[in-house]
Design a protein around this motif. Structure first.
Motif, PDB file in Angstrom:
ATOM      1  N   THR A   1      -9.600  -1.613 -35.083  1.00  0.00           N
ATOM      2  CA  THR A   1      -8.625  -2.209 -36.002  1.00  0.00           C
ATOM      3  C   THR A   1      -9.329  -3.046 -37.066  1.00  0.00           C
ATOM      4  OG1 THR A   1      -7.134  -2.302 -34.088  1.00  0.00           O
ATOM      5  CG2 THR A   1      -6.491  -3.547 -36.052  1.00  0.00           C
ATOM      6  N   HIS A   2      -9.579  -2.439 -38.229  1.00  0.00           N
ATOM      7  CA  HIS A   2     -10.288  -3.091 -39.333  1.00  0.00           C
ATOM      8  C   HIS A   2      -9.486  -2.816 -40.606  1.00  0.00           C
ATOM      9  CE1 HIS A   2     -13.738  -4.994 -41.078  1.00  0.00           C
ATOM     10  NE2 HIS A   2     -14.324  -3.916 -41.558  1.00  0.00           N
ATOM     11  N   THR A   3     -10.063  -3.054 -41.780  1.00  0.00           N
ATOM     12  CA  THR A   3      -9.289  -2.855 -43.022  1.00  0.00           C
ATOM     13  C   THR A   3      -9.363  -1.421 -43.535  1.00  0.00           C
ATOM     14  OG1 THR A   3     -11.222  -3.618 -44.216  1.00  0.00           O
ATOM     15  CG2 THR A   3      -9.486  -5.243 -43.782  1.00  0.00           C
TER      16      THR A   3
ATOM     17  N   GLU B   1     -18.498  -7.275 -31.998  1.00  0.00           N
ATOM     18  CA  GLU B   1     -18.475  -8.079 -33.223  1.00  0.00           C
ATOM     19  C   GLU B   1     -17.764  -9.409 -33.030  1.00  0.00           C
ATOM     20  OE1 GLU B   1     -16.023  -9.449 -35.833  1.00  0.00           O
ATOM     21  OE2 GLU B   1     -15.655  -7.523 -36.806  1.00  0.00           O
ATOM     22  N   VAL B   2     -18.297 -10.446 -33.689  1.00  0.00           N
ATOM     23  CA  VAL B   2     -17.551 -11.681 -33.950  1.00  0.00           C
ATOM     24  C   VAL B   2     -18.111 -12.169 -35.280  1.00  0.00           C
ATOM     25  CG1 VAL B   2     -19.109 -13.145 -32.562  1.00  0.00           C
ATOM     26  CG2 VAL B   2     -16.791 -13.909 -33.070  1.00  0.00           C
ATOM     27  N   SER B   3     -17.251 -12.557 -36.200  1.00  0.00           N
ATOM     28  CA  SER B   3     -17.717 -12.802 -37.566  1.00  0.00           C
ATOM     29  C   SER B   3     -17.534 -14.228 -38.050  1.00  0.00           C
ATOM     30  CB  SER B   3     -16.992 -11.858 -38.542  1.00  0.00           C
ATOM     31  OG  SER B   3     -17.283 -10.519 -38.238  1.00  0.00           O
ATOM     32  N   PHE B   4     -16.355 -14.797 -37.812  1.00  0.00           N
ATOM     33  CA  PHE B   4     -16.004 -16.091 -38.407  1.00  0.00           C
ATOM     34  C   PHE B   4     -15.708 -17.128 -37.323  1.00  0.00           C
ATOM     35  CE2 PHE B   4     -14.738 -12.980 -41.653  1.00  0.00           C
ATOM     36  CZ  PHE B   4     -15.278 -13.545 -42.800  1.00  0.00           C
ATOM     37  N   PRO B   5     -15.835 -18.424 -37.669  1.00  0.00           N
ATOM     38  CA  PRO B   5     -15.416 -19.476 -36.731  1.00  0.00           C
ATOM     39  C   PRO B   5     -13.890 -19.595 -36.703  1.00  0.00           C
ATOM     40  CG  PRO B   5     -16.198 -20.463 -38.767  1.00  0.00           C
ATOM     41  CD  PRO B   5     -16.403 -18.980 -38.912  1.00  0.00           C
ATOM     42  N   ASN B   6     -13.398 -20.283 -35.675  1.00  0.00           N
ATOM     43  CA  ASN B   6     -11.946 -20.424 -35.509  1.00  0.00           C
ATOM     44  C   ASN B   6     -11.269 -21.019 -36.743  1.00  0.00           C
ATOM     45  OD1 ASN B   6     -12.215 -19.427 -32.901  1.00  0.00           O
ATOM     46  ND2 ASN B   6     -12.453 -21.479 -32.004  1.00  0.00           N
ATOM     47  N   GLU B   7     -11.964 -21.913 -37.439  1.00  0.00           N
ATOM     48  CA  GLU B   7     -11.384 -22.562 -38.625  1.00  0.00           C
ATOM     49  C   GLU B   7     -11.103 -21.562 -39.744  1.00  0.00           C
ATOM     50  OE1 GLU B   7     -14.129 -23.516 -37.039  1.00  0.00           O
ATOM     51  OE2 GLU B   7     -13.391 -25.337 -36.072  1.00  0.00           O
ATOM     52  N   GLU B   8     -11.769 -20.405 -39.699  1.00  0.00           N
ATOM     53  CA  GLU B   8     -11.600 -19.387 -40.751  1.00  0.00           C
ATOM     54  C   GLU B   8     -10.702 -18.254 -40.260  1.00  0.00           C
ATOM     55  OE1 GLU B   8     -12.928 -19.704 -43.835  1.00  0.00           O
ATOM     56  OE2 GLU B   8     -13.793 -21.641 -43.250  1.00  0.00           O
ATOM     57  N   GLN B   9      -9.742 -18.572 -39.388  1.00  0.00           N
ATOM     58  CA  GLN B   9      -8.897 -17.524 -38.795  1.00  0.00           C
ATOM     59  C   GLN B   9      -8.154 -16.713 -39.854  1.00  0.00           C
ATOM     60  OE1 GLN B   9      -8.827 -16.767 -35.368  1.00  0.00           O
ATOM     61  NE2 GLN B   9      -8.030 -14.928 -36.353  1.00  0.00           N
ATOM     62  N   ARG B  10      -7.709 -17.381 -40.899  1.00  0.00           N
ATOM     63  CA  ARG B  10      -6.917 -16.656 -41.897  1.00  0.00           C
ATOM     64  C   ARG B  10      -7.752 -15.542 -42.569  1.00  0.00           C
ATOM     65  NH1 ARG B  10      -2.717 -18.512 -46.085  1.00  0.00           N
ATOM     66  NH2 ARG B  10      -3.127 -20.661 -45.506  1.00  0.00           N
ATOM     67  N   VAL B  11      -8.974 -15.871 -42.954  1.00  0.00           N
ATOM     68  CA  VAL B  11      -9.823 -14.855 -43.604  1.00  0.00           C
ATOM     69  C   VAL B  11     -10.265 -13.805 -42.578  1.00  0.00           C
ATOM     70  CG1 VAL B  11     -11.995 -16.156 -43.438  1.00  0.00           C
ATOM     71  CG2 VAL B  11     -11.734 -14.456 -45.212  1.00  0.00           C
ATOM     72  N   ALA B  12     -10.481 -14.229 -41.338  1.00  0.00           N
ATOM     73  CA  ALA B  12     -10.851 -13.255 -40.300  1.00  0.00           C
ATOM     74  C   ALA B  12      -9.718 -12.249 -40.087  1.00  0.00           C
ATOM     75  CB  ALA B  12     -11.159 -13.979 -38.988  1.00  0.00           C
TER      76      ALA B  12
ATOM     77  N   THR C   1     -14.083  -5.035 -36.120  1.00  0.00           N
ATOM     78  CA  THR C   1     -12.700  -4.982 -35.637  1.00  0.00           C
ATOM     79  C   THR C   1     -12.153  -6.385 -35.392  1.00  0.00           C
ATOM     80  OG1 THR C   1     -11.218  -3.981 -33.996  1.00  0.00           O
ATOM     81  CG2 THR C   1     -13.350  -4.758 -33.177  1.00  0.00           C
ATOM     82  N   GLY C   2     -10.864  -6.511 -35.569  1.00  0.00           N
ATOM     83  CA  GLY C   2     -10.133  -7.654 -35.050  1.00  0.00           C
ATOM     84  C   GLY C   2      -9.542  -7.234 -33.713  1.00  0.00           C
ATOM     85  N   PRO C   3      -8.523  -7.955 -33.240  1.00  0.00           N
ATOM     86  CA  PRO C   3      -7.898  -7.580 -31.975  1.00  0.00           C
ATOM     87  C   PRO C   3      -7.483  -6.110 -31.970  1.00  0.00           C
ATOM     88  CG  PRO C   3      -7.124  -9.724 -32.675  1.00  0.00           C
ATOM     89  CD  PRO C   3      -7.964  -9.193 -33.806  1.00  0.00           C
TER      90      PRO C   3
ATOM     91  N   SER D   1      -7.271 -11.438 -42.199  1.00  0.00           N
ATOM     92  CA  SER D   1      -7.020 -10.574 -43.361  1.00  0.00           C
ATOM     93  C   SER D   1      -8.159  -9.579 -43.577  1.00  0.00           C
ATOM     94  CB  SER D   1      -6.783 -11.409 -44.617  1.00  0.00           C
ATOM     95  OG  SER D   1      -7.948 -12.121 -44.940  1.00  0.00           O
ATOM     96  N   SER D   2      -9.367  -9.877 -43.076  1.00  0.00           N
ATOM     97  CA  SER D   2     -10.484  -8.946 -43.264  1.00  0.00           C
ATOM     98  C   SER D   2     -10.771  -8.124 -42.009  1.00  0.00           C
ATOM     99  CB  SER D   2     -11.737  -9.717 -43.690  1.00  0.00           C
ATOM    100  OG  SER D   2     -12.099 -10.667 -42.707  1.00  0.00           O
ATOM    101  N   GLY D   3      -9.923  -8.248 -40.981  1.00  0.00           N
ATOM    102  CA  GLY D   3     -10.072  -7.402 -39.791  1.00  0.00           C
ATOM    103  C   GLY D   3     -11.293  -7.737 -38.958  1.00  0.00           C
TER     104      GLY D   3
END
Ligand code: ZN
Ligand code: ZN
Length: 255
Positions: free
Chosen positions: A137-139, A182-193, A160-162, A195-197
């Motif tokens: 599940t990605h963009t 994969e893990v890309s962003f910290p929890n604080e950046e959940q919105r960008v994570a 992938t996201g969830p 939206s970018s899958g």
């Protein structure tokens, strides 16, 4: 299986390289740093590259490895992916404008690269391994890979996201040795994570819990964004009930 970590980050700096891994010096998984991270001899030894999706951080060094292999006189390199991924490569990358069409260089009969289509959830043989693609599940169209040899398998999540199907398939695996996740962003950046899958540590935990025995599954994290490396590692270290480690450039693991 011997795993060589060529690139394991979600960005590129002199100390970070985008995604590329090699199994037994023959089969590459993604091509984000196959030329910036491998010498010519190792580049030429590769028989195939599995391409999870067509985002630039996973395909960029297909351009330079094709060029190098053409100069070096190597065997044709199989570029393996789903129809959707290969279509983007043909139309937007090796299109004779951005970069030459290396399926016709030096000649069509003796090309530098050859495309091989991977249908989701259909196992094929590539470079002495069994390979299956599982959609995640990605963009854009993106696949995880399950790669097996002599009854044992390793999995690679792709970006992938969830996601759900991957865990159903992994729960059926008899001898799953490791998951590159994969893990890309910290929890604080959940919105960008979202939206970018991509995953953050807080979405990674419930996703990994879809696997029946996450504490028994060596889970090797990659694709952390360089700007967030320290904070993502810290947040992952706090996750309980998992078997996590963060991959580093140059790691060589026996799986
Ligand atoms: Zn991507
Ligand atoms: Zn990526």
């Amino acid at each position: 299986m011997q795993l060589r970590v060529v690139g394991c980050h979600g960005g590129d700096t002199p100390k970070h390289r985008t995604s590329a891994f090699v199994l037994d010096e023959r089969l590459a998984i993604d091509a984000g740093s196959l030329t910036s991270g491998l010498d010519l001899k190792l580049q030429c030894q590769l028989e195939a590259v599995l391409v999870s999706h067509a985002h630039l951080d996973h395909i960029r060094d297909l351009a330079t490895i094709a060029d190098n292999r053409a100069q070096y006189g190597c065997k044709p390199l199989l570029v393996v992916g789903t129809v959707a991924t290969l279509d983007v490569l043909k139309r937007h990358f090796f299109n004779g404008l951005v970069w030459p069409d290396f399926t016709a260089i030096p000649t069509k009969k003796n090309p530098t690269i050859q495309y091989k289509v991977l249908k989701p959830e259909v196992r094929i043989e590539v470079a002495g391994f069994g390979v299956r693609a599982i959609e995640v599940t990605h963009t854009i169209d993106t696949c995880a890979f399950i790669i097996d040899k002599k009854g044992a398998s390793v999995a690679y999540s792709g970006d992938t996201g969830p996601t759900d199907r991957l865990w159903e398939v992994l729960n059926e695996e008899k001898d799953l040795r490791a998951l590159l996740m994969e893990v890309s962003f910290p929890n604080e950046e959940q919105r960008v994570a979202t939206s970018s899958g991509h995953h953050t540590p807080q979405t990674l935990l419930p996703d990994l819990m879809k696997y029946e025995r996450p504490q028994d599954l060596p889970t090797l994290l990659y694709h952390i964004k360089p700007a967030f490396q320290a904070v993502v590692e810290k947040q992952c270290a706090k996750l309980k009930g998992l078997n996590l480690s963060v991959l580093s450039l140059g790691d060589q693991l026996l799986l």
